[in-house]
Enzyme design. Structure first.
Site, PDB file in Angstrom:
ATOM      1  N   LYS A 166       0.832  -1.194   0.000  1.00 22.95           N
ATOM      2  CA  LYS A 166       0.000   0.000   0.000  1.00 22.95           C
ATOM      3  C   LYS A 166       0.871   1.251   0.000  1.00 22.95           C
ATOM      4  CE  LYS A 166      -4.146  -1.882   0.253  1.00 22.95           C
ATOM      5  NZ  LYS A 166      -5.117  -1.653   1.305  1.00 22.95           N
ATOM      6  N   GLN A 199      -0.965 -12.619  10.217  1.00 18.77           N
ATOM      7  CA  GLN A 199      -1.443 -12.486   8.850  1.00 18.77           C
ATOM      8  C   GLN A 199      -0.212 -12.288   7.982  1.00 18.77           C
ATOM      9  OE1 GLN A 199      -3.929  -9.140   9.632  1.00 18.77           O
ATOM     10  NE2 GLN A 199      -2.312  -7.651   9.348  1.00 18.77           N
ATOM     11  N   ASP A 214      -3.357  -6.585   0.224  1.00 17.53           N
ATOM     12  CA  ASP A 214      -1.987  -6.742   0.732  1.00 17.53           C
ATOM     13  C   ASP A 214      -1.919  -7.708   1.918  1.00 17.53           C
ATOM     14  OD1 ASP A 214      -3.351  -5.005   2.422  1.00 17.53           O
ATOM     15  OD2 ASP A 214      -1.557  -3.843   2.933  1.00 17.53           O
ATOM     16  N   ASP A 235      -2.725  -8.174  17.367  1.00 17.14           N
ATOM     17  CA  ASP A 235      -3.506  -7.447  16.371  1.00 17.14           C
ATOM     18  C   ASP A 235      -4.719  -8.282  15.947  1.00 17.14           C
ATOM     19  OD1 ASP A 235      -3.361  -5.053  14.468  1.00 17.14           O
ATOM     20  OD2 ASP A 235      -3.604  -6.715  13.050  1.00 17.14           O
ATOM     21  N   ASN A 236      -5.886  -7.663  15.930  1.00 17.70           N
ATOM     22  CA  ASN A 236      -7.094  -8.325  15.415  1.00 17.70           C
ATOM     23  C   ASN A 236      -7.291  -9.763  15.890  1.00 17.70           C
ATOM     24  OD1 ASN A 236      -8.410  -6.383  13.969  1.00 17.70           O
ATOM     25  ND2 ASN A 236      -7.392  -6.853  12.024  1.00 17.70           N
ATOM     26  N   GLU A 271      -6.122  -6.554  20.861  1.00 20.41           N
ATOM     27  CA  GLU A 271      -6.519  -5.378  20.086  1.00 20.41           C
ATOM     28  C   GLU A 271      -7.772  -5.725  19.285  1.00 20.41           C
ATOM     29  OE1 GLU A 271      -6.796  -2.814  16.463  1.00 20.41           O
ATOM     30  OE2 GLU A 271      -6.143  -4.896  16.413  1.00 20.41           O
ATOM     31  N   LYS A 298       1.016   4.788   9.435  1.00 21.71           N
ATOM     32  CA  LYS A 298       1.007   3.372   9.035  1.00 21.71           C
ATOM     33  C   LYS A 298       1.626   3.189   7.653  1.00 21.71           C
ATOM     34  CE  LYS A 298      -3.475   2.541   9.731  1.00 21.71           C
ATOM     35  NZ  LYS A 298      -4.712   1.710   9.698  1.00 21.71           N
ATOM     36  N   TYR A 299       1.528   4.234   6.804  1.00 21.99           N
ATOM     37  CA  TYR A 299       1.967   4.071   5.409  1.00 21.99           C
ATOM     38  C   TYR A 299       3.165   4.937   5.046  1.00 21.99           C
ATOM     39  CZ  TYR A 299      -2.722   2.223   5.539  1.00 21.99           C
ATOM     40  OH  TYR A 299      -3.830   1.518   5.903  1.00 21.99           O
TER      41      TYR A 299
END
Lengths: 650, 650
Positions: B249, B309, B344, B380-381, B409, B521-522
């Site tokens: 991304k 992930q 992604d 995460d998640n 999270e 983040k990007y």
């Protein structure tokens, strides 16, 4: 090798109804809707499905009921049991790949995305179902192949998302991926009388038409048409056994009885017999059976009082001395609450080494009277006997006689009253007798009907009993008697009255005590059964209203409405199946006219607010046109302290 | 023979703490008081006694803690655990004949009754204890005989009711009459950091002092004194692994990345490695270990992000294709929420037949970083991975490393967030970020601290995260940042900030989204770490206040006070052991001065209302003399939106 739950992804929790983690069955009544529900969810964004499985009493097979998603991971399904006895239910949930795929397909198709690969994925899911299906193999293969080679995408999407395919696909789950809630739970479905009953209490010894004469069962037979006409369907007698002669109590609970004092019926047993005998002056077993039979023809069931305690001259004391406590001086231990003594009553010692024979004998008392035709027992002071005894006794009796009902006469601390209900009592006395203000009544009804109590504690509301003359009746006279009667009869589908005293509005207390003076417990009364009373007329009217309106035949459907005046309480009860909707407004002030705006809680009842409707007061016969939620009421307690409106929709 | 519970008469119910009927342990922290309680009662009027028995982690012996009667059949005892690990407890209750007898004796004696036979009964009870006692036989026989032949009744009564006799007699119970609650329950006692922690989140790649340069672990080492000085004790990094190059991304989550776009750290893995590798530009494993060590010397623990992930070029995709879903066209399944796609990111397929190897490998990632020195993981998640995986993984890790903590999270539906906490997560993100009004905050805090959630869900309050820029911060600017910081830090003993952005009050959203534009983040950011900010100063101050006041080091002690103005929220927190009492009042209106009368909830805190006391504002340094319960506050959000008063008693 990891030994764990593998590919299971669904969690099932907060399953209801469930009493103490399934230790006790939940209570339900035949033909009364009960909701099975759970919070069910999975990780991620996949769709899930869930089913309840139920097994009927003595059934062999499990019936699958697909559950409905409600909100926030809550799933539910309503069950209307059509048999009495123990239903079982369990719950399963699974990630539903067909549902996930078909919903995603629809969205992607609507977003104009290329769905060719999606259709292949779905064809594979359906093909996998075909591989394990015996009944739908051909149909599934057909659907699968028509998705691989679709004539056009629109048709394929329509087929894939059709109700027909969804219904068939519902049954195919990867067994290892199904989560079963670990417990199978029980629901005890009881006959309607458990949920809806109207009790009248009288002392048969006061039933004689002749003043000064000891009443008999035959006299009571003569009164049955009157009881039926007033609309009662349970006739409850205090104990009918021989009364102890030793330490007999006199008038007004005095320590010494005169020669002609009849004693308290709860001081059970003398040389003529105990718990399986009948007081000779009441009549014979044959008379008693005839009374039960005659009552039945008028729709009345007899409720018998079981008081597991003995007068000092009860035969058990000699035949089974090991069931009592003995003191070092060789005397038997009376009931006491130091420094108070109750010398006409001996409690059983539930810690006796001979407890098994004691339990058997006590159960045999109930069995004996069931054989004589009794179907309802009002149990005196159950909170002074072992909880485990009740659990065992009621369980054993109802295994053979699921129609037999037990009412717990405990007025004690909350945890104890709750536990007796869990142990199996089908109905329970309540704190209603002392709940007077709007907030007290609303809070108590909310506790009874909107918490887990609803699943194990079935309330029976009594405005008075031979033991209890509450301050509101002492202070408020006839107005209060009418108001408290209407509240009891409309708040709770089970209610009862200690009858003649209530009809006549007798309310003279024994000194500062909340008890009747010259209490019928210690003397024979004479009642003029033919005298008209206004209270009696309203009893008859309210009982007829209860019979004609199914909304009043359950306790669980109550919803309170806001009112602009705390002296006016307002609640509504709906029976959605029959469309019966009642609105009750009661003036809690027994001395003054009160008025209020009241809000009809349509939303809580699950009803769309009515814009324009007629409310028909079943007490006065008057009709009013009402609009929307807020309306006005005014109630004069000297005329009638309540409206009981039936809503007649326009 | 009746096969039932015989002479047992005591019922034990509603045992707490108990999570899902004991399916999960309750959570506690070392040196933090936890109450063991139950409703315990018997039939009848006899006295009962009850004890809790606890077994420490790895302990062999059960320690008996006599419970105290509180009210209405409720019994309780406080436990202050002094070890980490799994405590076990169970509860027993019994009818206490000695206690019944001694209380009755006292009353009868005071009422002037003849107590000779009573003394003989008591002598017998004590003699029976002597018969089974090995340690107190002589003493008990002595007492027994002195009651049979008392020198005078007063002495006998005094002996019989003495603390000494009561203490010895407490231990003698008829084994068949003791009721044991059927479950042994578990309490997981964690280290203090689980209950009290202060988090600072930064992207190490933005840590360089040179604009335009990729930050390194060494740069972060340079920042540690700053983080420590501000009072943070947990430093949390987003993932530090190689970032996927395929479908990377670009800036602002755009679909195409430029050559110099660093990508999202959560798109984990490329040809250089996956979850056990370090992004080469951040440094080496050696650097990382040095960073952990240096942080430790400053009292800071490193929290690592675990995001299960994969980027499409993660090595797992080739080495373990069976862990992913493959589509009929031979492509791998991306994460999606139809019609949205996340190209992604590849999710793991937790329904793979190879789930055992998948679970092992995922756990090995955590083990790998524990070996490197990591003691806290921010997951995460977690709600998109199997619940049973977490239960297994966290359970296995903490068996060996009970000091390791996991923060969940998940910002999703309530049941899911609750279940993750039950599955073992030691801390959880919360809805705090979106709770703004007085009633929202009070309701949410009540749910977290006054319901069963208190025993399994340990909240960690974040005013912002890299994913979430809530409306209050967008609209309210610096005033809102200060207000939401003070609320988070004083409502919850665990709180955290996505740091530099918060310090600078950056609050520009990405269009209409509740997200930061030009999100870190990007892209790599450059922060001027030496610049003074008012928000930074108040962060430092509030963290110091938290460190110096034990009342702020637990979340469970909060009590709200009424206020005369809904724009002012008021709560108090007390640490009764140290006598530390704080009162917090916050103006929730970020634009206007608000004033209110506030009621200090002394009673709910278990404190006698103070008549006359000094409150010392630890934010402003000002002191006020206050009286009784109701006092006045006025707060200008441009000066300081809150008082954090320490009560200095007179």
């Amino acid at each position: 090798m990891i030994n764990y739950k593998g590919i299971q992804r669904v969690i099932i929790t907060y399953v209801s109804p469930q009493v103490d983690n399934g230790q006790f069955p939940a209570k339900a009544a035949i033909n009364e809707s009960i909701t099975l529900s759970a919070d069910i969810f999975s990780d991620g964004h996949d769709e899930i499905s869930a089913s309840a499985f139920i097994k009927k009493p003595n059934g062999e097979e499990w019936t699958e009921l697909p559950m409905n998603f409600v909100i926030n991971d809550h799933w539910a399904i309503n069950l209307i049991p059509d048999q009495i006895g123990f239903y079982e239910f369990r719950i399963e949930g699974w990630v539903d790949h067909y549902k996930t795929w078909s919903k995603g397909l629809q969205k992607k198709y609507e977003a104009g995305q290329d769905i060719r690969v999606e259709l292949q994925i779905g064809a594979k899911i359906i093909e996998q179902a075909a591989n394990v299906s015996t009944t739908n193999n051909t149909k599934l293969l057909e659907w699968s192949s028509s998705l691989i080679n679709p004539a056009n995408p629109a048709d394929a999407v329509q087929l894939a998302t059709s109700d027909e395919v969804a219904a068939v696909m519902y049954h195919y789950r990867h067994p290892a991926a199904v989560t079963s809630y670990p417990s199978t739970l029980k629901i005890e479905v009881e006959r309607k009388k458990a949920a809806y009953s109207t009790w009248y209490e009288l002392f048969p010894r006061s039933a004689s038409p002749d003043p000064g004469k000891h009443g008999t069962f035959k006299d009571v037979i003569g009164l049955l048409p009157r009881v039926a006409k007033m609309g009662f369907d349970v006739l409850y007698f205090p104990p009918i056994h021989p009364i102890g002669e030793k330490n007999r109590k006199g008038k007004n609970n005095s320590l010494t009885a005169g020669a002609d004092n009849p004693g308290s019926p709860w001081a059970i047993g003398n040389r003529k017999g105990g718990h399986k005998a009948i007081h000779p002056q009441l009549g014979t077993l044959k008379d008693f059976k005839l009374l039960i039979k005659e009552a039945k023809t008028l729709g009345i069931e007899l409720a018998m009082d079981i008081a597991y305690q003995c007068a000092p001259d009860h035969p058990y004391v000699k035949s089974h001395p090991q069931w009592f406590k003995w003191r070092p001086d060789g005397t038997v231990q009376y009931a006491e609450n130091p420094p108070k003594k109750y010398e006409d009553i001996l409690p059983f010692n539930f810690e006796t080494d001979d407890w098994q024979n004691l339990w058997s004998e006590l159960k045999s008392v109930v069995d004996y009277w069931i054989d004589a035709g009794v179907t309802i027992f009002r149990i005196d002071n159950p909170h002074t006997k072992s909880f485990f005894f009740w659990e065992w006794m009621i369980g054993e009796v109802r295994k053979v006689h699921p129609e037999v009902l037990f009412l717990a006469e405990a007025f004690t601390r909350p945890r104890i009253m709750e536990r007796l209900a869990k142990a199996g009592f089908n109905q329970s006395y309540t704190y209603y007798t002392w709940r007077n203000t709007k907030s007290e009544l609303e809070e108590y009804m909310t506790l009874l009907t909107k918490t887990d109590m609803r699943y194990y504690y079935r309330p029976n509301f009594w405005p008075n009993t031979p033991d209890i003359l509450p301050p509101v009746l002492i202070n408020g006279g006839e107005n209060a008697h009418i108001m408290r009667l209407i509240l009891a009869a409309t708040l709770s589908s089970n209610y009862g009255l200690y009858g003649p005293v209530y009809e006549y509005g007798i309310n003279k207390p024994h000194g500062a005590k909340e008890e009747y003076v010259d209490n019928e417990k210690y003397e024979i009364k004479h009642w003029n059964w033919d005298e008209y009373t206004r209270i009696g007329e309203i009893i008859t009217l309210i009982n007829r209203i209860r019979r004609q309106n199914p909304a009043l035949q359950t306790t669980w459907n109550i919803e309170f409405g806001a009112t602009s005046n705390d002296q006016i309480i307002c609640y509504a009860k709906a029976d959605l199946r029959s469309g019966n909707l009642l609105i009750v407004a009661v003036n809690l002030d027994v001395f003054h006219t009160q008025a209020a705006n009241v809000k009809i809680p349509f939303e809580k009842l699950g009803i769309k607010p009515l814009q324009n409707y007629i409310v028909h007061d079943l007490l006065s016969g008057e009709k009013y046109r009402w609009h929307n939620e807020w309306n006005y009421v005014q109630l004069n307690p000297y005329q009638m302290p309540a409206h009981v409106f039936k809503v007649e929709q326009l």
